[in-house]
Write an enzyme that holds these catalytic residues in place. Structure first.
Site, PDB file in Angstrom:
ATOM      1  N   ASP A   1       0.837  -1.205   0.000  1.00  0.00           N
ATOM      2  CA  ASP A   1       0.000   0.000   0.000  1.00  0.00           C
ATOM      3  C   ASP A   1       0.870   1.252   0.000  1.00  0.00           C
ATOM      4  O   ASP A   1       2.063   1.206   0.342  1.00  0.00           O
ATOM      5  CB  ASP A   1      -0.948   0.002   1.208  1.00  0.00           C
ATOM      6  CG  ASP A   1      -0.212  -0.129   2.544  1.00  0.00           C
ATOM      7  OD1 ASP A   1       0.729  -0.932   2.626  1.00  0.00           O
ATOM      8  OD2 ASP A   1      -0.569   0.578   3.501  1.00  0.00           O
TER       9      ASP A   1
ATOM     10  N   GLU B   1      -0.151  -1.495   5.580  1.00  0.00           N
ATOM     11  CA  GLU B   1       0.895  -1.094   6.543  1.00  0.00           C
ATOM     12  C   GLU B   1       0.688   0.332   7.023  1.00  0.00           C
ATOM     13  O   GLU B   1       0.916   0.645   8.191  1.00  0.00           O
ATOM     14  CB  GLU B   1       2.290  -1.238   5.915  1.00  0.00           C
ATOM     15  CG  GLU B   1       3.446  -1.123   6.908  1.00  0.00           C
ATOM     16  CD  GLU B   1       3.865   0.300   7.229  1.00  0.00           C
ATOM     17  OE1 GLU B   1       4.440   0.518   8.301  1.00  0.00           O
ATOM     18  OE2 GLU B   1       3.585   1.214   6.419  1.00  0.00           O
TER      19      GLU B   1
ATOM     20  N   GLU C   1      11.806  -1.257   4.217  1.00  0.00           N
ATOM     21  CA  GLU C   1      11.402   0.150   4.317  1.00  0.00           C
ATOM     22  C   GLU C   1      12.646   1.034   4.270  1.00  0.00           C
ATOM     23  O   GLU C   1      13.715   0.631   4.715  1.00  0.00           O
ATOM     24  CB  GLU C   1      10.726   0.418   5.675  1.00  0.00           C
ATOM     25  CG  GLU C   1       9.373  -0.200   5.839  1.00  0.00           C
ATOM     26  CD  GLU C   1       8.236   0.784   5.596  1.00  0.00           C
ATOM     27  OE1 GLU C   1       8.490   1.868   5.011  1.00  0.00           O
ATOM     28  OE2 GLU C   1       7.106   0.460   5.975  1.00  0.00           O
TER      29      GLU C   1
END
Ligand code: ZN
Length: 381
Positions: free
Chosen positions: A74, A139, A165
């Site tokens: 997302d 997330e 990330e």
């Protein structure tokens, strides 16, 4: 043996950026990745969560040890479209920089994980052990995807966890703060403002309590990751100026640390609420989101490998800092020992959640190469 070269990887990233998976529609990303992996004989399973939302899991290799690698599918909303120089859902390259929503957070990281896995597989696969991709939904809001993976036992046999990330530029993190969102609801009794003694103003005890809590949390000594942050973000109550409000609500977000964790925060607030309620207030608290802080030692085995492999790409020693935000690690690394091999490490330039989100193209290519070495060496050692 066909591996995916940089140009082809960039095309894949462009395809994934084109899918507007703004807090929804991760299923479309999952299907795209499933089809891509299938072309290289890697089977991936889609785990539906709700509606158009799903997780994706894929493995290469077999047996122990298992290295879990994770990225979310997302992205946050594009925000003010007029403020973008380019269409946020079209990958645009300008003098070595890539632009698009999610290019830093974190579709480049996600695609780099997938391409690295495909390339390792095309070169004969991991000699022993398993690389398990956990691609998550949701997330950015609530982390339901990683919570589902945790409940399904996807981390039970994992010997390490890499979250792709962005941390700092070519930097890594082995810890992150926790976070909890709490709603406080105060009930009163509405009466005309001329006779307040006959009613009860729902806002008054709530405001007092929030102030007291705010003052209290500022006295908590900072831990290794910094201070506890108590943020009063939303306060609502009342309809008109000549009537006492019978209902008031507040939303607070608390950033927690291992030295003062989510349980301690909610216990302190519960104690304050009980004290106010004894004096006539009617305040209740509900938890909307509750993510624990994660702290592994900065010299865990995965971080050590990141430092060794990442240094030539960074052009300096790899910085190990606290993760600036909350990641899926709060679910996936839950209840792991302090020496659990865990790192947040992915391509990013700190432009996440901004307009004109960008990433140096070379950094995307570097992380594909870095991940191939990192995964192979982690399983080999
Ligand atoms: Zn992210």
């Amino acid at each position: 043996m066909r591996t995916i070269e940089d140009d082809a990887a960039l095309k894949i990233l462009a395809d994934v950026i084109k899918i507007p998976s703004v807090n929804d529609h991760e299923l479309t990303v999952a299907k795209y990745l499933q089809d891509l992996l299938a072309k290289y004989d890697i089977s991936a399973k889609i785990h539906p969560i709700t509606g158009d939302r799903a997780n994706l899991v894929a493995e290469i290799g077999h047996g122990q040890p298992v290295l879990a690698v994770s990225g979310h599918m997302d992205v946050v909303a594009a925000g003010d479209l007029a403020a973008w120089d380019t269409d946020p859902f079209t990958l645009v390259e300008k003098s070595g920089q890539l632009f698009g929503r999610g290019v830093t957070d974190m579709k480049a990281g996600l695609v780099a994980l997938v391409v690295a896995m495909i390339n390792i597989q095309q070169q004969g696969g991991p000699k022993h052990g398993t690389i398990r991709l956990l691609a998550t939904m949701g997330e950015e809001v609530g982390e339901a995807g990683s919570a589902a993976f945790y409940q399904q036992g996807a981390m039970q046999d994992a010997a390490g966890l890499l979250i792709a990330e962005p941390s700092t530029v070519y930097g890594t993190a082995a810890e992150q703060k926790g976070s909890c969102d709490l709603k406080l609801t105060s009930k009163g009794k509405a009466v005309h403002s001329s006779t307040p003694e006959r009613g009860y103003n729902a806002l008054v005890p709530l405001i007092k309590l929030l102030n007291e809590a705010n003052d209290y949390f500022e006295t908590i000594p900072a831990g290794e990751m910094g201070p506890v942050r108590f943020n009063i973000d939303v306060l609502n109550g009342g309809d008109q100026v000549n009537s006492l409000p019978d209902l008031a609500t507040a939303l607070v977000n608390v950033r927690t640390i291992p030295e003062y964790d989510n349980d301690q925060v909610t216990q302190k607030l519960a104690d304050l609420i009980a004290a106010y309620n004894q004096q006539g207030a009617d305040i209740k608290m509900t938890a909307i989101m509750n993510e624990s802080p994660i702290a592994t030692t900065a010299d865990n085995r995965l971080v050590k490998l990141v430092q060794a492999i990442g240094k030539p790409y960074a052009g300096r020693d790899v910085v190990v800092a606290s993760s600036p935000g909350i990641t899926d690690a709060s679910n996936l690394a839950k209840r792991q020992p302090a020496d659990f091999p865990f790192a947040v490490y992915g391509p990013g330039n700190m432009t996440q959640h901004q307009v004109n989100e960008s990433l140096p193209k070379q950094m995307f290519y570097d992380f594909i190469a870095i991940y191939q070495q990192l995964f192979t060496r982690f399983l080999a050692e």
